[in-house]
Design an enzyme around this catalytic site. Sequence first.
Site, PDB file in Angstrom:
ATOM      1  N   ASP A 102     -25.791  -1.003  -1.096  1.00 32.93           N
ATOM      2  CA  ASP A 102     -27.161  -0.492  -1.048  1.00 32.93           C
ATOM      3  C   ASP A 102     -27.176   0.968  -0.584  1.00 32.93           C
ATOM      4  O   ASP A 102     -27.975   1.770  -1.078  1.00 32.93           O
ATOM      5  CB  ASP A 102     -28.027  -1.338  -0.112  1.00 32.93           C
ATOM      6  CG  ASP A 102     -28.364  -2.700  -0.696  1.00 32.93           C
ATOM      7  OD1 ASP A 102     -28.168  -2.906  -1.913  1.00 32.93           O
ATOM      8  OD2 ASP A 102     -28.829  -3.569   0.075  1.00 32.93           O
TER       9      ASP A 102
ATOM     10  N   TYR B 155       0.794  -1.232   0.000  1.00 29.42           N
ATOM     11  CA  TYR B 155       0.000   0.000   0.000  1.00 29.42           C
ATOM     12  C   TYR B 155       0.828   1.285   0.000  1.00 29.42           C
ATOM     13  O   TYR B 155       0.261   2.374   0.008  1.00 29.42           O
ATOM     14  CB  TYR B 155      -0.960  -0.016   1.199  1.00 29.42           C
ATOM     15  CG  TYR B 155      -1.928  -1.182   1.164  1.00 29.42           C
ATOM     16  CD1 TYR B 155      -2.896  -1.253   0.174  1.00 29.42           C
ATOM     17  CD2 TYR B 155      -1.857  -2.218   2.094  1.00 29.42           C
ATOM     18  CE1 TYR B 155      -3.784  -2.327   0.117  1.00 29.42           C
ATOM     19  CE2 TYR B 155      -2.735  -3.295   2.043  1.00 29.42           C
ATOM     20  CZ  TYR B 155      -3.693  -3.339   1.054  1.00 29.42           C
ATOM     21  OH  TYR B 155      -4.564  -4.399   0.989  1.00 29.42           O
TER      22      TYR B 155
ATOM     23  N   HIS C 183      -9.036   1.839  -5.537  1.00 31.79           N
ATOM     24  CA  HIS C 183      -8.231   0.832  -4.835  1.00 31.79           C
ATOM     25  C   HIS C 183      -6.764   1.145  -5.073  1.00 31.79           C
ATOM     26  O   HIS C 183      -6.347   1.342  -6.229  1.00 31.79           O
ATOM     27  CB  HIS C 183      -8.564  -0.579  -5.314  1.00 31.79           C
ATOM     28  CG  HIS C 183      -9.975  -0.930  -5.005  1.00 31.79           C
ATOM     29  ND1 HIS C 183     -10.393  -1.179  -3.724  1.00 31.79           N
ATOM     30  CD2 HIS C 183     -11.075  -0.987  -5.789  1.00 31.79           C
ATOM     31  CE1 HIS C 183     -11.692  -1.404  -3.736  1.00 31.79           C
ATOM     32  NE2 HIS C 183     -12.138  -1.292  -4.970  1.00 31.79           N
TER      33      HIS C 183
ATOM     34  N   SER D 250      -4.127  -0.815  -4.449  1.00 34.85           N
ATOM     35  CA  SER D 250      -3.429  -1.956  -5.051  1.00 34.85           C
ATOM     36  C   SER D 250      -4.192  -2.443  -6.285  1.00 34.85           C
ATOM     37  O   SER D 250      -5.366  -2.106  -6.476  1.00 34.85           O
ATOM     38  CB  SER D 250      -3.305  -3.088  -4.022  1.00 34.85           C
ATOM     39  OG  SER D 250      -4.596  -3.587  -3.679  1.00 34.85           O
TER      40      SER D 250
HETATM   41  O1  CA2 Z   1      -6.101  -1.783  -2.704  1.00 34.55           O
HETATM   42  C1  CA2 Z   1      -6.958  -1.272  -1.966  1.00 34.55           C
HETATM   43  O2  CA2 Z   1      -7.071  -0.066  -1.818  1.00 34.55           O
HETATM   44  C2  CA2 Z   1      -7.897  -2.174  -1.160  1.00 34.55           C
HETATM   45  O3  CA2 Z   1      -9.188  -1.578  -1.169  1.00 34.55           O
HETATM   46  C3  CA2 Z   1      -7.335  -2.229   0.241  1.00 34.55           C
HETATM   47  C4  CA2 Z   1      -8.086  -3.197   1.155  1.00 34.55           C
HETATM   48  C5  CA2 Z   1      -8.206  -4.565   0.505  1.00 34.55           C
HETATM   49  O4  CA2 Z   1      -9.008  -5.418   1.317  1.00 34.55           O
HETATM   50  C6  CA2 Z   1      -8.815  -4.478  -0.867  1.00 34.55           C
HETATM   51  O5  CA2 Z   1      -8.857  -5.766  -1.436  1.00 34.55           O
HETATM   52  C7  CA2 Z   1      -8.006  -3.560  -1.767  1.00 34.55           C
HETATM   53  C8  CA2 Z   1      -7.349  -3.361   2.475  1.00 34.55           C
HETATM   54  C9  CA2 Z   1      -7.209  -2.096   3.232  1.00 34.55           C
HETATM   55  C10 CA2 Z   1      -6.277  -2.341   4.349  1.00 34.55           C
HETATM   56  O6  CA2 Z   1      -5.303  -1.340   4.313  1.00 34.55           O
HETATM   57  C11 CA2 Z   1      -4.139  -1.566   4.965  1.00 34.55           C
HETATM   58  C12 CA2 Z   1      -3.191  -0.590   4.825  1.00 34.55           C
HETATM   59  C13 CA2 Z   1      -1.991  -0.741   5.422  1.00 34.55           C
HETATM   60  C14 CA2 Z   1      -1.716  -1.872   6.167  1.00 34.55           C
HETATM   61  C15 CA2 Z   1      -2.670  -2.846   6.321  1.00 34.55           C
HETATM   62  C16 CA2 Z   1      -3.904  -2.694   5.711  1.00 34.55           C
END
Ligand code: CA2
Length: 147
Positions: free
Chosen positions: A89, A25, A102, A104
Amino acid sequence: MSTRRLLLVNGPNLNLLGIREPEVYGTETLADVEALVARTAAESGYEVRAVQSNHEGVLIDVIHAARTDCAGIVINPGGLTHTSVVLRDALAGVALPVAEVHISDVMARETFRHHSYIADVAVVHVVGRGVAGYAEATRALVARLGD
Ligand code: CA2
């Protein structure tokens, strides 16, 4: 006159941005993301209400509240993207234009991340562009709002 405010929503665990998993991230924090979106929106005369929550119900409430005083929503729903009919919703229910972001490239990750309950209620999709994707999504959303 139309409302010149956007709602920025970051879902569960995005408070950890820049603190954990930088290899996925990046190193920018949630505060950096919120400042980036505020700066980007300000270029077009919009202000931003930024909310991050780890609680689905809180996210639903802030989305409902936006119905009367925001022109559009930029949202990274986090993991709720792949699980939440109720979040979908809520977004459909307020009938505001939505930009889904997103950080990633979810399509290059586990298969459970490939489906989004949000995608077809969003008019803008920015995926896998890192934190810069929030600025892209904000610009694209504002462009759809017109003047
Ligand atoms: O890529 C993205 O922005 C996501 O929405 C991030 C979500 C993940 O479940 C999606 O599949 C893709 C996860 C967010 C968690 O963010 C963190 C950031 C730093 C460290 C741990 C988690």
